[in-house]
Motif scaffolding. Structure first.
Motif, PDB file in Angstrom:
ATOM      1  N   ALA A 370      77.935  12.171  47.205  1.00 52.78           N
ATOM      2  CA  ALA A 370      78.250  10.820  47.676  1.00 52.78           C
ATOM      3  C   ALA A 370      77.024  10.165  48.312  1.00 52.78           C
ATOM      4  CB  ALA A 370      79.403  10.870  48.678  1.00 52.78           C
ATOM      5  N   LEU A 371      76.286  10.940  49.098  1.00 55.04           N
ATOM      6  CA  LEU A 371      75.082  10.420  49.742  1.00 55.04           C
ATOM      7  C   LEU A 371      74.021  10.083  48.690  1.00 55.04           C
ATOM      8  CD1 LEU A 371      73.855   9.793  52.492  1.00 55.04           C
ATOM      9  CD2 LEU A 371      73.007  12.141  52.591  1.00 55.04           C
ATOM     10  N   GLY A 372      73.884  10.966  47.692  1.00 52.07           N
ATOM     11  CA  GLY A 372      72.934  10.705  46.615  1.00 52.07           C
ATOM     12  C   GLY A 372      73.302   9.455  45.836  1.00 52.07           C
ATOM     13  N   ALA A 373      74.615   9.271  45.572  1.00 51.47           N
ATOM     14  CA  ALA A 373      75.068   8.090  44.836  1.00 51.47           C
ATOM     15  C   ALA A 373      74.780   6.817  45.631  1.00 51.47           C
ATOM     16  CB  ALA A 373      76.556   8.204  44.534  1.00 51.47           C
ATOM     17  N   ALA A 374      74.996   6.869  46.961  1.00 55.91           N
ATOM     18  CA  ALA A 374      74.718   5.696  47.799  1.00 55.91           C
ATOM     19  C   ALA A 374      73.235   5.341  47.744  1.00 55.91           C
ATOM     20  CB  ALA A 374      75.151   5.971  49.238  1.00 55.91           C
TER      21      ALA A 374
END
Length: 484
Positions: A370-374
């Motif tokens: 999720a952090l990578g996608a953000a």
């Protein structure tokens, strides 16, 4: 002698922000330890009320304080933008301060005072008021840059920012003095009237004053060649303060510059248009080229912010063909993208380990999807990839330049945007195609930061898919300046 009328409604947003800052200071006297999170919420509540009060003034057009302060749609647009940036910054800060041991009360109140200064800059229609507003903003940010007292980098950043800021202020004051000498007044309307009935000596004096003003505001906007302080200060300051400088201070500089150039100095448009053209081309190019060489992500984002200042300057060059509205829209886009990107930087860092090397992001996309996608959303938007808001913003800016006949500048902007893809995607390559990055704490342990990140990500996507309504608000806001 006529006594100037005073309408406090004109200054209402700045008054509310100032009262919020004072309330936070007073509340801090009775709070200790974890209770200080309440100070952040108090600041957020105060800024939300300020934004609502500003929005109520949307259809108001009133000038008060002897022509020094104006409430109009242009000021309201920026007030809401400053409050939005302030709310997200405070939300991020509530978790970040816990990892840095920075005293919350001072930090929160100074942040809100800085936002009050930004609001006054956007509403100022007299150079004396604009200068005072700039100093309110600057003094608060100087203190914030060095508020991490136990960190040498923060102390160095504050000193550099203060010395360079004082130097730039001298140029600004000298420019104001020359314009006063040319027109006999410091109000924007009075200067505009005087320059319309110009004589050659007056015009020469006014052009010199205009050039010095561009230098002063160019420092705050981090435009080339007044950008040299930016990477060192952005890297050394606490990351949450870097967000405020990259987003709020830059937006305030463009708010003031936009009003000054298109109202007070509108008769000198042929003179300042060429100057801003050169500054835009240099700022875009230097910022992007130097960003390619960085291995520290905060320095990379600092040079990226310099490049984006160049894109924003395109809006001023093409101001007569919708460039002003495009600039305002892009400032909103820029705020969301940078608040999000720096928010990820804060989440990747932890106590005693800032993890600011790009190498530290290796494998982040797999360990924390999720952090990578953000981060992917924010970096791709900064690069101008559709359908994100960065693409819509650049489309409006470059289209305005083409309509105004500045095709060469639009081409330089497009080429620079393509160049920027290399270093933005370079971070994504590390995140998804490399191993050995830094171990980070679970994002769920810092819920306030994650919430701010989520709001910025949603805004980046939705404004990219549905940009028309925000652009229309920006267009209506800038039309107020063109009408005078």
């Amino acid at each position: 002698m006529t006594v100037p009328s005073i309408s406090w409604v004109v200054a209402l947003p700045a008054i509310l922000a100032t009262l919020t800052g004072l309330l936070v200071l007073l509340a801090d006297l009775g709070m200790e330890g974890p209770d200080r999170d309440a100070l952040g919420w108090l600041g957020i509540l105060g800024l939300a009320v300020t934004a609502a009060a500003s929005a109520v003034l949307w259809n108001t057009h009133t000038t008060s304080f002897a022509g020094g302060l104006t409430a109009d749609r242009y000021a309201v647009f920026f007030n809401v933008l400053f409050c939005l940036a302030g709310i997200l910054t405070l939300l991020q800060s509530m978790n970040y301060l816990q990892t840095t041991d920075i005293h919350g009360g001072d930090y929160y109140s100074l942040t809100v005072f800085a936002i009050a200064g930004m609001m006054l800059m956007a509403a100022a229609t007299d150079f004396i008021v604009a200068f005072l507003a700039l100093e309110i903003l600057s003094i608060a940010v100087y203190a914030l840059a060095g508020i991490w007292r136990t960190e040498p980098r923060s102390n160095e950043a504050a000193l550099k920012y203060f010395l360079m800021g004082a130097f730039a202020t001298g140029f600004l004051l000298f420019g104001i003095a020359l314009l006063y000498g040319a027109s006999g007044t410091t109000t924007f309307a009075g200067i505009h009237t005087a320059l319309q009935a110009e004589t050659r000596p007056v015009r020469t004096l006014a052009v010199a004053g205009m050039a010095l003003l561009v230098v002063g505001f160019g420092f705050k906007a981090a435009a080339v060649p007044f950008h040299l302080w930016t990477p060192d200060v952005y890297e050394g300051a606490p990351t949450s303060v870097t967000v405020l400088m990259a987003v709020g201070v830059k937006a305030a500089a463009f708010a003031a510059l936009g009003r000054v150039l298109t109202t007070a100095l509108e008769p000198l448009l042929p003179d300042w248009q060429g100057l801003v053209w050169i500054a835009a081309a240099l700022t875009m190019t230097v910022g992007n080229v130097l960003a390619l060489l960085q291995e520290n992500i905060k320095r990379m984002l600092a040079y990226s912010s310099i490049a984006h200042a160049g894109y924003l300057l395109i809006g001023l060059v093409a101001v007569r063909e919708g460039g002003g509205a495009a600039m305002l829209f892009y400032l909103v886009a820029y705020a969301l993208m940078n608040i999000g990107a720096f928010g990820v930087v804060m989440l990747v860092g932890k106590r005693g380990e800032p993890n600011e090397r790009i190498q530290d992001y290796a494998g982040l996309g797999f360990r924390h999807p999720a952090l990578g996608a953000a981060m992917a959303i924010f970096l791709l938007s900064l690069a101008g990839i559709p359908p994100l808001v960065g693409f819509a913003g650049k489309f409006y800016l470059f289209s305005a330049a083409v309509r105004a006949g500045f095709v060469g500048l639009a081409v330089i902007g497009v080429l620079n945007s393509v160049l920027s893809v290399y270093y933005y995607v370079g971070v994504l390559v590390k995140m998804y195609m490399a191993e050995g990055g830094a171990e980070i704490e679970a994002p769920s342990t810092r819920p306030h930061l994650v919430t701010a990140l989520l709001l910025a990500a949603v805004g980046t996507v939705l404004l990219g898919v549905f940009p028309s309504w925000a652009y229309e608000l920006a267009r209506q806001s800038f039309l107020v300046l063109r009408a005078h």
